[in-house]
Write a protein that holds these residues in place. Structure first.
Motif, PDB file in Angstrom:
ATOM      1  N   THR A 300      69.343 -34.535  65.406  1.00 22.24           N
ATOM      2  CA  THR A 300      70.027 -33.724  64.380  1.00 22.24           C
ATOM      3  C   THR A 300      70.724 -34.940  63.480  1.00 22.24           C
ATOM      4  OG1 THR A 300      70.689 -31.996  65.858  1.00 22.24           O
ATOM      5  CG2 THR A 300      72.249 -32.517  64.198  1.00 22.24           C
ATOM      6  N   ARG A 301      71.069 -35.957  64.197  1.00 21.76           N
ATOM      7  CA  ARG A 301      71.712 -36.990  63.014  1.00 21.76           C
ATOM      8  C   ARG A 301      70.460 -37.507  62.149  1.00 21.76           C
ATOM      9  NH1 ARG A 301      74.054 -38.872  67.959  1.00 21.76           N
ATOM     10  NH2 ARG A 301      72.496 -40.570  68.417  1.00 21.76           N
ATOM     11  N   ARG A 302      69.272 -37.630  62.608  1.00 19.84           N
ATOM     12  CA  ARG A 302      68.236 -38.303  61.720  1.00 19.84           C
ATOM     13  C   ARG A 302      67.923 -37.282  60.591  1.00 19.84           C
ATOM     14  NH1 ARG A 302      63.036 -40.266  65.673  1.00 19.84           N
ATOM     15  NH2 ARG A 302      64.293 -41.569  66.801  1.00 19.84           N
ATOM     16  N   HIS A 303      68.181 -36.138  61.106  1.00 16.08           N
ATOM     17  CA  HIS A 303      67.802 -35.062  60.131  1.00 16.08           C
ATOM     18  C   HIS A 303      68.908 -35.076  59.140  1.00 16.08           C
ATOM     19  CE1 HIS A 303      69.022 -30.783  58.437  1.00 16.08           C
ATOM     20  NE2 HIS A 303      67.850 -31.083  57.902  1.00 16.08           N
ATOM     21  N   ASP A 304      70.343 -34.999  59.599  1.00 23.72           N
ATOM     22  CA  ASP A 304      71.397 -34.884  58.615  1.00 23.72           C
ATOM     23  C   ASP A 304      71.501 -36.369  57.623  1.00 23.72           C
ATOM     24  OD1 ASP A 304      71.908 -32.679  60.011  1.00 23.72           O
ATOM     25  OD2 ASP A 304      73.601 -33.343  60.899  1.00 23.72           O
ATOM     26  N   LEU A 305      71.212 -37.377  58.208  1.00 22.36           N
ATOM     27  CA  LEU A 305      71.149 -38.533  57.305  1.00 22.36           C
ATOM     28  C   LEU A 305      70.232 -38.213  56.419  1.00 22.36           C
ATOM     29  CD1 LEU A 305      71.967 -41.291  56.420  1.00 22.36           C
ATOM     30  CD2 LEU A 305      70.587 -42.166  58.598  1.00 22.36           C
TER      31      LEU A 305
END
Length: 391
Positions: A300-305
């Motif tokens: 999720t962090r990868r996607h959001d960044l």
């Protein structure tokens, strides 16, 4: 070759990921600009160390090298049922499960059990490319629901119902979507299931990426209906969940009657999921819920960044839809296809991704990006390559 092959398979597109990677066959490694792989949705992290240690201790057991029952070991199916209970609130029993060689084989089992050549399956676009490829090979007609950009790719049940004919055997739904990443809301899944029940067909629900839904929400409540198997066929993969893609860890869930017929095909196709894979699945479903949650948060962090950087003004590529594992983008080539845009990105920018047209007709304006192989520290540089692309 001096003999004919099937016209059905001759007309099917080549495996898209192999095609894209072939474009770089003569590319020299560039330490200053390493290749960015946004092509294949494979987790770049290894399986949990405790899982691999557990498997290593089993290798001296001669039973691990033997066949299991076609549907899988009873204790493994019991463990998978318990996980369905935790994730979905399902009251499921092992007779409703068949362990498969990945979710792809589960799809084949479902289709050969459900359909005859000439039957139809409704397939929302964009579609995971292996599904239409399999249908075409089997002589089953995919009836495409056009992609609706305004709905973000969420299927409209009213539009789906207009496509049903006397030859329709199933509605296929992949959620979270491969390739858009979009999560179909539970109420829409419920509507599609109600439609399938009303029209006497099946909802084939592929939830390969369900363990990566942001927030860890329950995907739907369909399994809480004690008669869920009357109109639902469920496909699941543990390959992404436990980083076991090479182990080919899938599952088909359906009514006991449906599984009984599917096992006829299972015996002629694969016999059984490998025992070592079954042991890996059992360890995962029994011990790794916390590990899965950590990886969901990481993805999720990868996607959001990626999304926050990609959508800043000035990018010639536009984000149409996205989710934890994928982004669906519109490329800037006015007259060019997705294949042309993807090839140019590969050759000129060192980024590999998939062209939109491999996910169905009329999708030449799009590309699919996958986040499984890109770590946080590489994301800003990757996005900058998109932003500096000259159409």
């Amino acid at each position: 070759m001096k003999f004919p092959i099937s016209d059905q398979i001759r007309s099917v597109q080549c495996a898209p990921i192999s095609e894209v990677k072939s474009w770089l066959a003569h590319r020299e490694p560039d330490p200053e600009r390493p290749l960015v792989d946004l092509c294949q949705a494979v987790p770049d992290y290894p399986p949990a160390r405790q899982l691999t240690d557990y498997l290593a201790a089993l290798l001296d057991d001669p039973l691990v090298s033997k066949y299991s029952p076609d549907e899988g070991l009873p204790e493994v199916r019991e463990g998978v049922c318990a996980r369905y209970g935790r994730v979905y609130g399902a009251a499921m029993n092992p007779d409703q499960l068949c362990l498969t060689i990945g979710a792809s084989q589960a799809f084949w089992l479902a289709m050969v059990t459900l359909c005859r050549a000439g039957d139809e399956v409704i397939v929302p676009l964009p579609a995971y490319f292996d599904h239409p490829m399999a249908l075409d090979i089997l002589g089953i007609r995919p009836v495409y629901l056009p992609f609706d950009e305004e709905r973000g790719g969420v299927p409209d049940p009213v539009a789906v119902e207009r496509l049903i004919t006397p030859r329709t055997r199933a509605i296929l739904l992949v959620t979270p979507s491969n390739p858009t990443g979009v999560v179909t809301p539970p109420e829409t899944i419920q509507e599609l299931h109600g439609l399938a029940r009303r029209r006497g067909i099946a909802l084939v629900l592929d939830e390969t990426y369900a363990d990566f839904i942001p927030g860890g929400e329950r995907p739907h409540d369909l399994f809480q209906d004690p008669c869920w198997g009357d109109h639902l066929i469920h496909l699941m993969s543990f390959g992404k969940t436990y980083a076991l893609t090479g182990y080919r860890a899938g599952c088909l869930a359906a009514s006991k009657e449906f599984i009984g017929h599917a096992l006829k095909a299972q015996d002629t196709m694969a016999v059984c999921q490998p025992r070592i894979t079954q042991h890996a699945v059992l360890y995962g479903v029994s011990h790794l819920d916390g590990w899965v949650e950590e990886n969901r948060l990481m993805m999720t962090r990868r996607h959001d960044l990626f999304r926050s950087l990609f959508t800043r003004p000035g990018n010639p590529f536009s984000l149409v839809a996205s989710g934890t594992f994928f982004a669906w983008v519109r490329h800037p080539l006015q007259e060019g296809t997705g294949r042309e845009a993807a090839r140019r990105l590969a050759v000129e920018a060192g980024i590999i991704c998939l062209p939109g047209e491999v996910f169905g007709p009329g999708l030449e304006s799009y590309l699919r990006l996958a986040f499984g192989n890109i770590r946080d520290e590489a994301i800003p540089g990757a996005v900058e390559r998109f932003r500096s692309f000259a159409p």
